[in-house]
Design an enzyme around this catalytic site. Structure first.
Site, PDB file in Angstrom:
ATOM      1  N   LYS A 287      12.587  -7.217   1.669  1.00 16.75           N
ATOM      2  CA  LYS A 287      11.657  -7.990   0.833  1.00 16.75           C
ATOM      3  C   LYS A 287      10.406  -7.156   0.604  1.00 16.75           C
ATOM      4  O   LYS A 287       9.570  -6.999   1.479  1.00 16.75           O
ATOM      5  CB  LYS A 287      11.259  -9.313   1.491  1.00 16.75           C
ATOM      6  CG  LYS A 287      10.599 -10.221   0.451  1.00 16.75           C
ATOM      7  CD  LYS A 287       9.490 -11.085   0.979  1.00 16.75           C
ATOM      8  CE  LYS A 287       8.153 -10.453   1.048  1.00 16.75           C
ATOM      9  NZ  LYS A 287       7.456 -10.197  -0.218  1.00 16.75           N
ATOM     10  N   PRO A 288      10.272  -6.590  -0.594  1.00 15.50           N
ATOM     11  CA  PRO A 288       9.061  -5.810  -0.876  1.00 15.50           C
ATOM     12  C   PRO A 288       7.884  -6.734  -1.173  1.00 15.50           C
ATOM     13  O   PRO A 288       8.079  -7.914  -1.461  1.00 15.50           O
ATOM     14  CB  PRO A 288       9.446  -5.012  -2.129  1.00 15.50           C
ATOM     15  CG  PRO A 288      10.497  -5.823  -2.804  1.00 15.50           C
ATOM     16  CD  PRO A 288      11.190  -6.648  -1.747  1.00 15.50           C
ATOM     17  N   ALA A 289       6.676  -6.188  -1.140  1.00 17.67           N
ATOM     18  CA  ALA A 289       5.492  -6.987  -1.478  1.00 17.67           C
ATOM     19  C   ALA A 289       5.574  -7.427  -2.943  1.00 17.67           C
ATOM     20  O   ALA A 289       6.059  -6.679  -3.799  1.00 17.67           O
ATOM     21  CB  ALA A 289       4.235  -6.150  -1.261  1.00 17.67           C
ATOM     22  N   SER A 290       5.079  -8.612  -3.223  1.00 16.05           N
ATOM     23  CA  SER A 290       5.170  -9.147  -4.593  1.00 16.05           C
ATOM     24  C   SER A 290       4.385  -8.296  -5.583  1.00 16.05           C
ATOM     25  O   SER A 290       4.705  -8.265  -6.770  1.00 16.05           O
ATOM     26  CB  SER A 290       4.618 -10.560  -4.659  1.00 16.05           C
ATOM     27  OG  SER A 290       5.187 -11.322  -3.649  1.00 16.05           O
TER      28      SER A 290
ATOM     29  N   GLU B 204       4.596  -2.975  12.429  1.00 17.54           N
ATOM     30  CA  GLU B 204       3.528  -2.008  12.144  1.00 17.54           C
ATOM     31  C   GLU B 204       2.413  -2.818  11.506  1.00 17.54           C
ATOM     32  O   GLU B 204       2.508  -3.188  10.337  1.00 17.54           O
ATOM     33  CB  GLU B 204       4.018  -0.941  11.162  1.00 17.54           C
ATOM     34  CG  GLU B 204       5.126  -0.053  11.685  1.00 17.54           C
ATOM     35  CD  GLU B 204       4.675   0.876  12.780  1.00 17.54           C
ATOM     36  OE1 GLU B 204       3.464   0.969  13.054  1.00 17.54           O
ATOM     37  OE2 GLU B 204       5.559   1.513  13.378  1.00 17.54           O
ATOM     38  N   LEU B 205       1.359  -3.112  12.267  1.00 19.36           N
ATOM     39  CA  LEU B 205       0.367  -4.087  11.807  1.00 19.36           C
ATOM     40  C   LEU B 205      -0.963  -3.410  11.475  1.00 19.36           C
ATOM     41  O   LEU B 205      -1.014  -2.221  11.212  1.00 19.36           O
ATOM     42  CB  LEU B 205       0.236  -5.192  12.858  1.00 19.36           C
ATOM     43  CG  LEU B 205       1.583  -5.819  13.271  1.00 19.36           C
ATOM     44  CD1 LEU B 205       1.413  -6.852  14.365  1.00 19.36           C
ATOM     45  CD2 LEU B 205       2.311  -6.429  12.079  1.00 19.36           C
TER      46      LEU B 205
ATOM     47  N   ASN C  59       0.811  -1.231   0.000  1.00 20.70           N
ATOM     48  CA  ASN C  59       0.000   0.000   0.000  1.00 20.70           C
ATOM     49  C   ASN C  59       0.839   1.275   0.000  1.00 20.70           C
ATOM     50  O   ASN C  59       0.383   2.309  -0.480  1.00 20.70           O
ATOM     51  CB  ASN C  59      -1.045  -0.009   1.120  1.00 20.70           C
ATOM     52  CG  ASN C  59      -0.450  -0.095   2.493  1.00 20.70           C
ATOM     53  OD1 ASN C  59       0.718  -0.444   2.653  1.00 20.70           O
ATOM     54  ND2 ASN C  59      -1.238   0.218   3.499  1.00 20.70           N
TER      55      ASN C  59
ATOM     56  N   CYS D  87      -3.333   1.478   6.777  1.00 21.91           N
ATOM     57  CA  CYS D  87      -3.617   0.948   8.111  1.00 21.91           C
ATOM     58  C   CYS D  87      -4.138   2.027   9.048  1.00 21.91           C
ATOM     59  O   CYS D  87      -4.650   1.728  10.109  1.00 21.91           O
ATOM     60  CB  CYS D  87      -2.394   0.246   8.676  1.00 21.91           C
ATOM     61  SG  CYS D  87      -0.926   1.231   8.505  1.00 21.91           S
TER      62      CYS D  87
ATOM     63  N   GLY E 203       2.666  -4.699   7.736  1.00 21.31           N
ATOM     64  CA  GLY E 203       1.726  -5.544   7.008  1.00 21.31           C
ATOM     65  C   GLY E 203       0.595  -5.959   7.922  1.00 21.31           C
ATOM     66  O   GLY E 203       0.301  -5.275   8.914  1.00 21.31           O
TER      67      GLY E 203
ATOM     68  N   GLU F   3     -10.776  -5.264   9.947  1.00 23.48           N
ATOM     69  CA  GLU F   3     -10.264  -4.178   9.114  1.00 23.48           C
ATOM     70  C   GLU F   3     -10.895  -4.286   7.714  1.00 23.48           C
ATOM     71  O   GLU F   3     -11.016  -5.383   7.178  1.00 23.48           O
ATOM     72  CB  GLU F   3      -8.747  -4.329   9.026  1.00 23.48           C
ATOM     73  CG  GLU F   3      -8.038  -3.105   8.546  1.00 23.48           C
ATOM     74  CD  GLU F   3      -6.513  -3.243   8.623  1.00 23.48           C
ATOM     75  OE1 GLU F   3      -6.000  -4.360   8.759  1.00 23.48           O
ATOM     76  OE2 GLU F   3      -5.849  -2.200   8.527  1.00 23.48           O
TER      77      GLU F   3
HETATM   78  P1  ADP Z   1      -1.178  -7.102   3.046  1.00 24.87           P
HETATM   79  O1  ADP Z   1      -2.515  -7.582   3.537  1.00 24.87           O
HETATM   80  O2  ADP Z   1      -0.932  -5.647   3.219  1.00 24.87           O
HETATM   81  O3  ADP Z   1      -0.750  -7.685   1.723  1.00 24.87           O
HETATM   82  P2  ADP Z   1       0.582  -8.958   4.274  1.00 24.87           P
HETATM   83  O4  ADP Z   1       0.847  -9.011   5.721  1.00 24.87           O
HETATM   84  O5  ADP Z   1      -0.096 -10.092   3.615  1.00 24.87           O
HETATM   85  O6  ADP Z   1      -0.189  -7.609   4.102  1.00 24.87           O
HETATM   86  O7  ADP Z   1       1.900  -8.671   3.466  1.00 24.87           O
HETATM   87  C1  ADP Z   1       2.875  -7.749   3.887  1.00 24.87           C
HETATM   88  C2  ADP Z   1       4.229  -8.270   3.475  1.00 24.87           C
HETATM   89  O8  ADP Z   1       4.472  -9.514   4.128  1.00 24.87           O
HETATM   90  C3  ADP Z   1       4.358  -8.559   1.989  1.00 24.87           C
HETATM   91  O9  ADP Z   1       5.688  -8.219   1.603  1.00 24.87           O
HETATM   92  C4  ADP Z   1       4.110 -10.050   1.918  1.00 24.87           C
HETATM   93  O10 ADP Z   1       4.691 -10.624   0.774  1.00 24.87           O
HETATM   94  C5  ADP Z   1       4.810 -10.497   3.172  1.00 24.87           C
HETATM   95  N1  ADP Z   1       4.387 -11.813   3.661  1.00 24.87           N
HETATM   96  C6  ADP Z   1       3.187 -12.398   3.549  1.00 24.87           C
HETATM   97  N2  ADP Z   1       3.189 -13.623   4.125  1.00 24.87           N
HETATM   98  C7  ADP Z   1       4.431 -13.809   4.643  1.00 24.87           C
HETATM   99  C8  ADP Z   1       5.084 -14.854   5.389  1.00 24.87           C
HETATM  100  N3  ADP Z   1       4.453 -15.967   5.735  1.00 24.87           N
HETATM  101  N4  ADP Z   1       6.366 -14.669   5.745  1.00 24.87           N
HETATM  102  C9  ADP Z   1       7.011 -13.532   5.420  1.00 24.87           C
HETATM  103  N5  ADP Z   1       6.467 -12.517   4.735  1.00 24.87           N
HETATM  104  C10 ADP Z   1       5.195 -12.640   4.353  1.00 24.87           C
END
Ligand code: ADP
Length: 483
Positions: free
Chosen positions: A180-183, A255-256, A157, A289, A233, A386
């Site tokens: 590690k950025p989000a995919s 930061e959740l 986000n 968030c 995340g 949420e």
């Molecule tokens: P969102 O709902 O914002 O996508 P996530 O918590 O699913 O939030 O993802 C936030 C980050 O955590 C992303 O970079 C995602 O790829 C990573 N992620 C998701 N699952 C795992 C996991 N089991 N271990 C490590 N990183 C993860």
């Protein structure tokens, strides 16, 4: 070749100063959420590439930490300047992969850059202490030392700012990092890393590994060389990472999720509350968030607020974030759309009154209509869960104590907002709210100068502000006998 072309065509991530592909040769496609088109792909790395990135980070640590604070600060400031020189290009890249409207993307680049500047400035103020001894003949020294290799896991986000907010303090105190950025949004991270190298960040001090979240996250949390994990995340993934970090007792910053309440009292300036409500709820199409999840409006101004708020929401322009005048982009993916849809269905089943929106937008794909539901009640799913989308439920209340109790009735505790003209109420309610961030007559409050972070299941630690350094240093006490 422009920076964007370079990043989109490279299909590589950064390990030890080298641009590498996955060992398997596999990649992950990245789609534009506005059009569904694939804009490029990133390597699908796993444990082995992550382990090599961690080794590269560890190898760079001695040199980076030994530099003077002002040298590190200069590198961070150069990075910040390159980011701002490329603001437009970085913003376009972000809108392409994330979907947010271009003005918001520009804003995020500037916001992220503000953290780089802030932490460059803070680098020179990582002071120690000399403490009066309990017995004669001793000197008690307290110093702050970098924790070591930091693993950084970030969400889609805020593809750029969440990285800047974590890497800024890490660099400032002398820590190398593996990101590690989000995919869904790897390109903003890779562009940022490219500019970091250009700014003079030495090889290995910043690494970016894209790919399989579980494998990369598993290695980052289990490898003993990593001394700290900083994650932004969901609370669910945060809990998994916390459990995994227990094995090697890592420091953690989390930061959740949030479930932000927004309370409008009868003594509020309702027009101001409406403006704050729109800003707080619909920024990034509700996908932050700190976005308001639940509106509580006192009965005397309830209908007035619902009417004015709904009118403002109906004027929001939904569309491709690249288009002029659009202020609501698509949601990130189909799952996000289905989640908002299910919360609306649940609320309408339980007697909610649909005032604006309520369904998928006629543009199709991941677009959703900005929605307002009045007569919300506590049994509806958004009261606890949420939403992370453009849906605003409005609850009604009678007394201040009732509003505060309902606002606090959640496992989360990140951001809360309330509107009042009473100074006594402003202090009383802000003290009573169990939230890390409280906006009084303000719907947007985050800035690099102030601490950002949540209470309860919204997280651990604070980012930004003079406290944002603390999570990246260890206190060391040295007892010096002078005898
Ligand atoms: P969102 O709902 O914002 O996508 P996530 O918590 O699913 O939030 O993802 C936030 C980050 O955590 C992303 O970079 C995602 O790829 C990573 N992620 C998701 N699952 C795992 C996991 N089991 N271990 C490590 N990183 C993860």
């Amino acid at each position: 070749m422009s920076l964007t072309e370079k990043i989109l065509s490279r299909t590589a991530c950064l390990v030890g100063g080298e641009w590498i592909v996955a060992d398997s040769g596999e990649t992950i496609d990245v789609d534009n959420p506005a059009t569904g088109e694939t804009i490029g792909s990133a390597p699908r790395c796993g444990r082995d590439e992550t382990a090599r990135a961690i080794d590269a980070a560890a190898a760079s640590f001695a040199d980076w930490r030994a530099r003077t604070a002002i040298e590190r600060a200069d590198v961070i400031l150069r990075w910040r300047d390159l980011v701002m020189d490329r603001q437009e290009e970085l913003a376009e890249l972000m809108t392409l992969e994330q979907g947010k409207p271009l003005p918001e993307a520009r804003g995020e680049i500037a916001y992220g850059a503000s953290y780089l500047r802030w932490f460059a400035e803070e680098a020179r103020r990582v002071y120690g202490e000399i403490v009066p001894p309990p017995v004669p003949g001793r000197t008690l020294l307290v110093t702050r030392q970098p924790v070591g290799v930091v693993g950084i896991i970030t969400p889609w986000n805020f593809p750029m700012a969440m990285i800047a907010r974590k890497v800024g303090p890490a660099l400032a105190v002398g820590c190398p990092s593996v990101i590690k950025p989000a995919s869904q949004t790897p390109f903003s991270a890779l562009a940022l890393a490219e500019l970091a190298l250009q700014a003079g960040v030495p090889p290995g001090v910043i690494n970016v590994v894209t790919g399989d979240a579980r494998a990369i996250g598993g290695e980052l949390t289990e490898n003993p060389v990593v001394r700290k994990i900083s994650f932004t995340g969901s609370t669910d993934v945060g809990k998994i990472l916390l459990r995994q970090c227990a094995g090697t007792v890592k420091k953690v910053s989390m930061e959740l999720g949030g479930n932000a309440p927004f309370i409008v009292f009868e003594d509020a300036d309702v027009d101001r509350a409406v403006a704050g409500a729109v800003a707080s709820k619909y920024r990034n199409s509700g996908q932050t968030c700190v976005c308001t999840n639940r509106f509580y409006v006192q009965e005397g101004v309830y209908e007035e607020f619902v009417e004015k708020f709904s009118k403002a929401v109906a004027e929001l322009k939904v569309g491709n974030g690249m288009k002029e005048g659009v202020n609501q982009g698509p949601l990130i993916d189909g799952k996000a759309v289905a989640h908002v849809e299910s919360q609306i269905e649940d609320a309408l089943d339980k007697g909610g009154r649909l005032v604006v929106g309520g369904k998928r937008h006629e543009l199709g794909g991941n677009f959703f209509e900005p929605t307002v539901i009045a007569d919300a009640t506590r049994d509806m799913s958004f009261a606890r869960e949420e939403t992370f989308g453009p849906l605003a439920p409005v609850f009604r209340f009678k007394e201040e104590a009732e509003a505060v109790a309902q606002a606090n009735d959640t496992d989360y505790g990140l951001a809360a907002y309330f509107y009042t003209r009473s100074i006594g109420r402003a202090f009383r309610v802000s003290e009573a709210l169990e939230y890390g961030l409280v906006g009084v007559n303000e719907g947007l409050l985050s800035s690099c100068e102030a601490p950002f972070g949540g209470m309860k299941e919204s997280g651990l630690g604070r980012e930004g502000s003079c406290h944002g350094i603390d999570d990246y240093v260890e206190l060391k006490y040295v007892c010096l006998g002078l005898g």
